[in-house]
Design an enzyme around this catalytic site. Structure first.
Site, PDB file in Angstrom:
ATOM      1  N   PHE B 403     -11.714  73.756 106.768  1.00 40.46           N
ATOM      2  CA  PHE B 403     -12.973  73.245 106.181  1.00 40.46           C
ATOM      3  C   PHE B 403     -13.576  72.079 106.966  1.00 40.46           C
ATOM      4  O   PHE B 403     -13.007  71.657 107.959  1.00 40.46           O
ATOM      5  CB  PHE B 403     -12.865  73.014 104.678  1.00 40.46           C
ATOM      6  CG  PHE B 403     -11.906  71.973 104.151  1.00 40.46           C
ATOM      7  CD1 PHE B 403     -11.308  71.029 104.957  1.00 40.46           C
ATOM      8  CD2 PHE B 403     -11.628  71.950 102.778  1.00 40.46           C
ATOM      9  CE1 PHE B 403     -10.456  70.071 104.420  1.00 40.46           C
ATOM     10  CE2 PHE B 403     -10.769  70.998 102.233  1.00 40.46           C
ATOM     11  CZ  PHE B 403     -10.188  70.065 103.065  1.00 40.46           C
ATOM     12  N   GLU B 404     -14.722  71.647 106.564  1.00 44.37           N
ATOM     13  CA  GLU B 404     -15.542  70.667 107.299  1.00 44.37           C
ATOM     14  C   GLU B 404     -15.849  71.179 108.711  1.00 44.37           C
ATOM     15  O   GLU B 404     -15.870  70.431 109.676  1.00 44.37           O
ATOM     16  CB  GLU B 404     -14.838  69.298 107.387  1.00 44.37           C
ATOM     17  CG  GLU B 404     -14.405  68.720 106.071  1.00 44.37           C
ATOM     18  CD  GLU B 404     -15.489  67.964 105.307  1.00 44.37           C
ATOM     19  OE1 GLU B 404     -16.548  67.686 105.894  1.00 44.37           O
ATOM     20  OE2 GLU B 404     -15.256  67.677 104.118  1.00 44.37           O
ATOM     21  N   GLY B 405     -16.076  72.462 108.823  1.00 51.80           N
ATOM     22  CA  GLY B 405     -16.253  73.105 110.133  1.00 51.80           C
ATOM     23  C   GLY B 405     -14.881  73.485 110.653  1.00 51.80           C
ATOM     24  O   GLY B 405     -13.993  72.640 110.751  1.00 51.80           O
TER      25      GLY B 405
END
Lengths: 246, 594
Positions: B403-405
């Site tokens: 997550f978060e890219g």
């Protein structure tokens, strides 16, 4: 209601213990210091008592400048002001003398200490302060309420509890149970702490009555030997031959 | 004298930084440490005794914990005082996030609330929107979530199909769409939802309240880890969003989404440091307790190696994340001074250092994965037992690389942003690269033999930078516009940059610490630096060689190979003894103590 809470600045309970200067002096290097836990609980209860009625809470430490972070933590928890007696805390009588000197003309209704500080575990300061101020001393306080100018106190005694009442002023040494858990300083408290007064007073002269000769670390704990429940013979043999307990 | 202050993201690639110019965590002041301690006390009291209940998603528990964190003020640390927060600096916020990092699922809920939940409104909202929502988010009265991802729009976030159409009376947008992987979805009161207005190409952002008609939730997702974190799909079926709830301008949503993610990335980079430290504590506690062959397993070299390596990666990661955080803090202060009132200074600060934000997320999440993996290994058979803390840490770590890219997207961002910032003229990457290219046919030794300990490290680091510049320049010369199709090479270059930045940050921290505390007090830190530089040199060499072998040929390849090998040559280190010393200090104190 005016309450004084005496706090000591002690090594964190998980700190590594070692000594320097021929085992005479505790090695403070890289050690985190905290408010001694019984005093932190007493402070928490003092704050609750103040919030339920009204009044002021002063915290006092006998210590050098390196004690200030723990004092500011006490201010962040909610104490109104702090006093640091600017000297190394030595033996119990020395510390009690310093506290009594600060407290003698201030008309505190309650003076809290912990039942013992968790570094040297002297368990004497509260009683000595009471004696020096000529006011009652109540030890092992595991619960306290206030009605008017009376403290309603629960003391832990062997196998049970004792309920007592005591008129202000008195010294109470707090122990486990006086508050369920220490209060965690909230953000607002932390930010207010820097604006609260932390007054420094110089110590009165007093010659120590005791001297530390040396410290010795306990021997490392040996491993626990597990024995099957039905093997009582082996337990007896080990207690007799190895532990030499019987 | 040469200007050594870093003033923009990516600039570290070409500029030498002085130790005195970086921030190190040893410089946190008493108040900041107290905030850190309050976070830790909160975890000890409310989170750590309740981990199983949290992971079982006991109804209402996580929501209640968010409220309790709010009561202590922990949700409002970075919120300005005029919005009932505490107006703390970015660095302080980062320190608090490190502490919270040791709280497994709660950390995810906390980060969603205070980061992607609160920040879009705080940074892009108008005065009314801010007044309406932010104070209540800061106290925990309102829980918040961020709705960007859709079933078919993950990394390619702008491809989402959620749609908003203006109602006939012009008072509402009618919102339709489906969002997934929404953290805090099960209890969030306020959602920042990204959707396209009419047939726009670019997303817009809306503030949506979850009790409005047409908002509905799927059941909780069943996940590998962070099981206590609420993760839902959210459906929007003809939801009437008042026009005043458009966040920012029409079409600004994608920029909002990306800018909020820069901050999220560096915060994740510090969060994993907290998670690593607690995992090391569990590892060493167990290694000191468990006996085999009549001895504690912590006395065995194979275990010491693991504990040392866990500590090295954690310490290095921490060095880098706080260095960059201070740069961002400085940039925020600078932006506030020059503010035109149109852009938020906090956004400008982190956007400026997006290269660093991305690389810290990648390095930190992969370091944590190493730490928790070896933690499970140190626990041996018990590491595989769900009764032991190694299990939860291992499962919960995995999401951080996704997550978060994803780390792949972030690796692309690292190279892309470093190059684009340079192309915008903010620092002279290509001028410096050309200088180095001119050097590679006539290489001179990296060291002259008279260097002090830190000069030697700095010269190695300067040479690593040259290896990277050579790789970037030759890659661009050969591949030109085809570069974006060569993701494998971008990953290689990215890995070189990541390792370099962390190594440089570590070297600067140890040097500064040496100035502060003297040589003797920091001998273990020098061991960490020795081992890390030694390891990083071979990694940078390998990634560099992988890259150039993928695009260069003939004489050019020979020259480049020679250059990369030259720039990544470092002296030998007795890594076994150094690691033993590092491990021994942790084993002796039975906790991470660096």
């Amino acid at each position: 209601m005016k309450i004084l809470v005496c706090i000591s600045n002690v090594p964190d309970t998980t700190a590594k213990i070692s000594f320097v200067e021929d085992n005479k002096v505790y090695n403070k290097n890289n050690v985190q210091f905290i408010i001694s836990p019984y005093e932190e609980l007493a402070l928490t209860r003092a704050l609750e008592l103040k919030e339920a009625a009204s009044g002021t809470i002063t915290v006092l430490t006998v210590g050098l400048q390196d004690a200030e972070p723990t004092m500011r933590k006490a201010l962040a928890m909610g104490a109104d002001d702090a006093i640091r007696v600017n000297t190394e805390a030595k033996d119990a009588m020395f510390v009690a003398k310093q506290i009594a000197e600060v407290a003698k003309n201030k008309n505190y209704d309650i003076i809290f200490t912990g039942k013992e500080s968790i570094d040297y575990n002297g368990s004497q300061v509260g009683e000595m302060v009471a004696e020096l101020l000529d006011i009652p001393s109540i030890t092992s306080v595991s619960g306290i309420d206030v009605e008017g100018t009376t403290g309603k106190i629960q003391r832990e005694i062997d196998g049970g509890y004792e309920q007592i009442e005591c008129e202000f002023p008195f010294v109470g040494s707090g122990q486990k149970g006086i508050a369920p858990e220490p209060r965690i300083p909230a953000m607002r408290g932390i930010m207010m702490a820097r604006k609260k007064p932390l007054n420094i007073v110089e110590p009165v002269e007093f010659t120590d009555l005791t001297q530390v000769i040396t410290h010795t670390l306990p021997e490392a704990k040996s491993a626990c030997t597990m024995i099957e429940p039905d093997n009582v013979g082996e337990l007896v043999r080990l207690l007799h031959e190895e532990a030499k307990a019987i | 004298m040469e200007d050594t202050k870093i003033t923009t993201g990516g600039e570290f690639l070409i500029k030498k930084t002085e130790a005195k110019d970086i921030f190190i965590p040893e410089e946190f002041d008493e108040e900041q440490r107290m905030i850190y301690q309050t976070c830790k006390d909160f975890l000890d009291k409310e989170i750590h005794p309740n981990l199983d209940r949290i992971d079982d998603q006991e109804p209402g528990l996580m929501r209640d914990l968010i409220s309790k964190a709010g009561e202590l003020g922990l949700l409002g640390i970075s919120v300005p005082e005029e919005l009932d927060g505490f107006g703390q600096s970015f660095l302080t916020t980062m320190l608090a996030n490190e502490a919270i990092g040791a709280s497994y699922s709660f950390a995810v809920a906390f980060m969603a609330q205070t980061g992607i939940g609160t920040l879009p409104i705080l940074y892009y909202g108008n005065e009314e929107q801010k007044q309406k929502y932010i104070p209540k988010m800061a106290t925990g009265e309102l829980a918040a979530a961020y709705c960007l991802t859709e079933p078919n729009a993950g990394s390619d976030a702008n491809s989402g199909t959620s749609k908003a159409v203006l109602s006939e009376d012009g008072k509402h947008y009618i919102l339709n769409g489906q969002k997934m992987w929404i953290t805090n979805g099960g209890f969030a009161d306020v959602l920042t939802v990204f959707a396209k207005i009419d047939n726009d190409r670019i997303l817009s952002a809306f503030i949506v309240e979850n009790n409005w008609e047409g908002v509905s939730l799927n059941p909780e997702e069943k996940k590998m880890g962070i099981k206590g974190s609420s993760t839902r799909q959210i459906f929007f079926n003809n939801v009437k969003v008042p026009v005043e709830n458009l966040l920012g301008a029409r079409g600004e949503g994608f920029r909002i989404a990306l800018n909020i993610l820069h901050i999220g990335r560096i915060k994740l980079g510090v969060n994993v440091v907290g998670a690593s430290k607690i995992a090391i504590n569990h590892s060493v506690n167990y290694a000191n307790e468990r006996k085999q062959f009549g001895k504690q397993i912590s006395s065995f070299g194979a275990i010491k190696h693991k504990i040392a390596q866990q500590a090295i990666l954690t310490y290095a990661s921490e060095s880098a994340v706080y260095r960059a955080s201070k740069n961002i803090d400085d940039a925020i202060i600078e932006a506030k001074k020059n503010s035109d009132g149109k852009t938020n200074a906090n956004i400008e600060g982190s956007a400026k250092y997006q290269t660093e934000c991305a690389l810290l997320k990648v390095f930190g999440s992969e370091a944590l994965d190493y730490v928790v993996d070896e933690s499970a290994q140190i626990f041996g058979g018990m590491g595989f037992s769900a009764e032991m803390p190694a299990d939860r840490a291992y499962r919960d770590s995995r999401i951080n690389r996704i997550f978060e890219g994803t780390n792949e997207i972030n690796r692309l961002i690292i190279v892309d942003s470093a190059i684009k910032t340079a192309q915008k003229g903010e620092y002279d990457l290509f001028g410096k690269a050309k200088e180095v290219m001119a050097e590679i046919n006539n290489l001179s030794p990296v060291l002259n033999g008279n260097e002090s300990y830190y000069e030697e490290k700095q010269k190695y680091i300067a040479a690593f930078k040259k290896a990277i510049l050579v790789t970037i320049q030759s890659m661009m010369d050969v591949l030109k516009r085809k570069l974006s199709f060569e993701q494998e090479i971008m990953m290689n270059v990215s890995d070189m940059i990541i390792q370099l930045y962390v190594a440089e940050s570590l070297a600067l921290r140890v040097e500064k610490l040496n100035d502060m505390k003297g040589d003797e007090a920091i001998s273990i830190k020098k061991d960490i630096l020795d081992v890390f530089i030694y390891d990083v040199a071979s990694e940078i060499r390998k990634f560099g060689l992988d890259a150039i072998n993928s695009f260069a040929e003939g004489e050019n390849l020979k020259t480049l190979t020679n250059a990369i090998e030259h720039f990544t040559k470092v002296g030998g280190v007795n890594t076994k003894d150094a690691r033993r010393r590092i491990a021994d200090t942790i084993i002796e104190e039975n906790k991470y103590n660096l």
